[in-house]
Write an enzyme that holds these catalytic residues in place. Structure first.
Site, PDB file in Angstrom:
ATOM      1  N   GLU A 127     -48.172  36.335 150.690  1.00  0.00           N
ATOM      2  CA  GLU A 127     -48.451  35.474 149.536  1.00  0.00           C
ATOM      3  C   GLU A 127     -49.941  35.500 149.208  1.00  0.00           C
ATOM      4  O   GLU A 127     -50.776  35.621 150.105  1.00  0.00           O
ATOM      5  CB  GLU A 127     -48.050  34.032 149.861  1.00  0.00           C
ATOM      6  N   ASP A 128     -50.263  35.344 147.928  1.00  0.00           N
ATOM      7  CA  ASP A 128     -51.661  35.207 147.531  1.00  0.00           C
ATOM      8  C   ASP A 128     -52.203  33.838 147.923  1.00  0.00           C
ATOM      9  O   ASP A 128     -53.294  33.717 148.455  1.00  0.00           O
ATOM     10  CB  ASP A 128     -51.829  35.447 146.017  1.00  0.00           C
ATOM     11  N   ASP A 135     -49.954  26.628 147.674  1.00  0.00           N
ATOM     12  CA  ASP A 135     -50.488  25.440 147.015  1.00  0.00           C
ATOM     13  C   ASP A 135     -49.572  24.276 147.388  1.00  0.00           C
ATOM     14  O   ASP A 135     -49.731  23.690 148.449  1.00  0.00           O
ATOM     15  CB  ASP A 135     -50.524  25.775 145.508  1.00  0.00           C
ATOM     16  N   PHE A 140     -58.769  25.094 141.503  1.00  0.00           N
ATOM     17  CA  PHE A 140     -58.175  26.308 140.949  1.00  0.00           C
ATOM     18  C   PHE A 140     -59.066  27.523 141.209  1.00  0.00           C
ATOM     19  O   PHE A 140     -60.271  27.487 140.973  1.00  0.00           O
ATOM     20  CB  PHE A 140     -57.942  26.135 139.449  1.00  0.00           C
ATOM     21  N   ARG A 180     -57.284  39.025 137.431  1.00  0.00           N
ATOM     22  CA  ARG A 180     -56.694  39.579 138.659  1.00  0.00           C
ATOM     23  C   ARG A 180     -57.529  40.719 139.227  1.00  0.00           C
ATOM     24  O   ARG A 180     -57.467  41.034 140.414  1.00  0.00           O
ATOM     25  CB  ARG A 180     -55.281  40.101 138.386  1.00  0.00           C
TER      26      ARG A 180
HETATM   27  P1  5GP Z   1     -46.925  26.811 145.217  1.00  0.00           P
HETATM   28  O1  5GP Z   1     -47.405  25.543 144.561  1.00  0.00           O
HETATM   29  O2  5GP Z   1     -45.463  26.994 144.980  1.00  0.00           O
HETATM   30  O3  5GP Z   1     -47.295  26.853 146.677  1.00  0.00           O
HETATM   31  O4  5GP Z   1     -47.717  27.978 144.524  1.00  0.00           O
HETATM   32  C1  5GP Z   1     -47.122  28.677 143.475  1.00  0.00           C
HETATM   33  C2  5GP Z   1     -47.946  29.760 142.911  1.00  0.00           C
HETATM   34  O5  5GP Z   1     -48.906  29.139 142.091  1.00  0.00           O
HETATM   35  C3  5GP Z   1     -48.776  30.663 143.815  1.00  0.00           C
HETATM   36  O6  5GP Z   1     -48.067  31.730 144.359  1.00  0.00           O
HETATM   37  C4  5GP Z   1     -49.791  31.161 142.802  1.00  0.00           C
HETATM   38  O7  5GP Z   1     -49.247  32.227 142.072  1.00  0.00           O
HETATM   39  C5  5GP Z   1     -49.995  29.963 141.935  1.00  0.00           C
HETATM   40  N1  5GP Z   1     -51.217  29.209 142.299  1.00  0.00           N
HETATM   41  C6  5GP Z   1     -51.348  28.123 143.093  1.00  0.00           C
HETATM   42  N2  5GP Z   1     -52.629  27.720 143.167  1.00  0.00           N
HETATM   43  C7  5GP Z   1     -53.320  28.590 142.401  1.00  0.00           C
HETATM   44  C8  5GP Z   1     -54.712  28.727 142.074  1.00  0.00           C
HETATM   45  O8  5GP Z   1     -55.609  27.981 142.508  1.00  0.00           O
HETATM   46  N3  5GP Z   1     -55.043  29.769 141.262  1.00  0.00           N
HETATM   47  C9  5GP Z   1     -54.122  30.632 140.747  1.00  0.00           C
HETATM   48  N4  5GP Z   1     -54.558  31.617 139.977  1.00  0.00           N
HETATM   49  N5  5GP Z   1     -52.806  30.544 141.034  1.00  0.00           N
HETATM   50  C10 5GP Z   1     -52.424  29.531 141.854  1.00  0.00           C
HETATM   51 MG    MG Z   2     -47.911  33.753 144.448  1.00  0.00          MG
END
Ligand code: 5GP
Ligand code: MG
Length: 175
Positions: A100-101, A104, A151, A164
C-alpha cells in the site's frame, strides 16, 4: 515549495530517505520470507513507485500482481470503498504481502483483507501510515514512515490525479 492545481506543498520526506527506508524494508522481508515465495499484491495506483523501489531490493524468489481500489477524492476520504479490480491469481495457500502507498483510515485495507481468506499468510507493507487517522483494527507488519494526519502527495500519491511523478513525499502547506 511546489504548486499542484490550487494547493501548495513542501518537501516532507526527501528521495534519498525514502530509498534508504524502502531498502531496509526489503531487507526485513528478505529475511522474514527466506525459503518461501511470497505473492506481492500491489494496490494501484498510489503504490506503484513504492512497489518498484521495494522490488529492486528483494532477493528472495517472489511473484507480483496488481489490484485497484478507488475510494478517495480530493484531500478528504469519502469513506466509501469501491470495487476491487484485477485479482487474477489464486491466493489459496500463498504467503501474501499487500503493498500500500498509505494507510489512513484503514478502511481500504479492511475491505481488501477478506479477499485473502484462503491464503497461508497475509502481511501488509505500507510506505506511509497515519496512526491518528486509523479507524480499523489492523496489524501492519511493515511501515515505511509514520506521519501526522496531513495530506501528502508524491512518490506515487496524487492530488486530483496529479503529483504522482514527484520523487519526494510532499506535505500540504498550511502556513
Ligand atoms: P484509507 O483511508 O482507506 O486507509 O486510505 C484510502 C486511500 O486514500 C489510500 O490508499 C490513498 O490512496 C488515499 N489517501 C489517504 N491519505 C492520503 C494522503 O494523505 N494523500 C493522498 N494523496 N492520498 C491519500
Ligand atoms: Mg492506496
Amino acid at each position: 515549495m511546489i504548486q499542484i492545481l490550487d494547493k501548495s506543498f513542501d518537501v516532507y520526506i526527501p528521495e534519498a530517505t525514502l530509498e534508504a527506508r524502502i531498502k531496509a524494508l526489503a531487507e526485513d522481508i528478505n529475511q522474514a520470507y527466506a525459503g518461501r515465495t511470497p505473492l506481492f499484491v500491489s494496490v494501484l495506483n498510489g503504490s506503484f513507485m513504492f512497489t518498484a523501489t521495494l522490488f529492486k531490493y528483494l532477493t528472495i524468489p517472489c511473484e507480483i500482481t496488481f489490484i485497484r481500489v478507488a475510494s478517495y477524492h480530493g484531500t478528504a476520504s469519502t469513506g466509501s470503498v469501491k470495487e476491487v479490480l484485477g485479482l487474477q491469481e489464486n491466493p489459496a495457500d500463498r504467503d501474501i504481502i499487500l503493498l500500500e502507498d498509505i494507510i489512513d483510515t484503514g478502511r481500504t485495507l479492511e475491505a481488501l483483507l477478506p479477499l485473502f481468506g484462503t491464503a497461508r499468510s497475509v502481511a501488509v507493507a505500507t510506505l506511509l501510515f497515519k496512526p491518528e487517522a486509523l479507524q480499523a483494527n489492523l496489524d501492519i507488519a511493515y511501515v515505511g514512515f509514520e506521519i501526522p494526519n496531513r495530506f501528502v502527495v508524491g512518490y506515487g500519491l496524487d492530488y486530483l490525479g496529479q503529483g504522482r511523478n514527484l520523487p519526494c513525499v510532499y506535505q500540504l502547506w498550511e502556513g
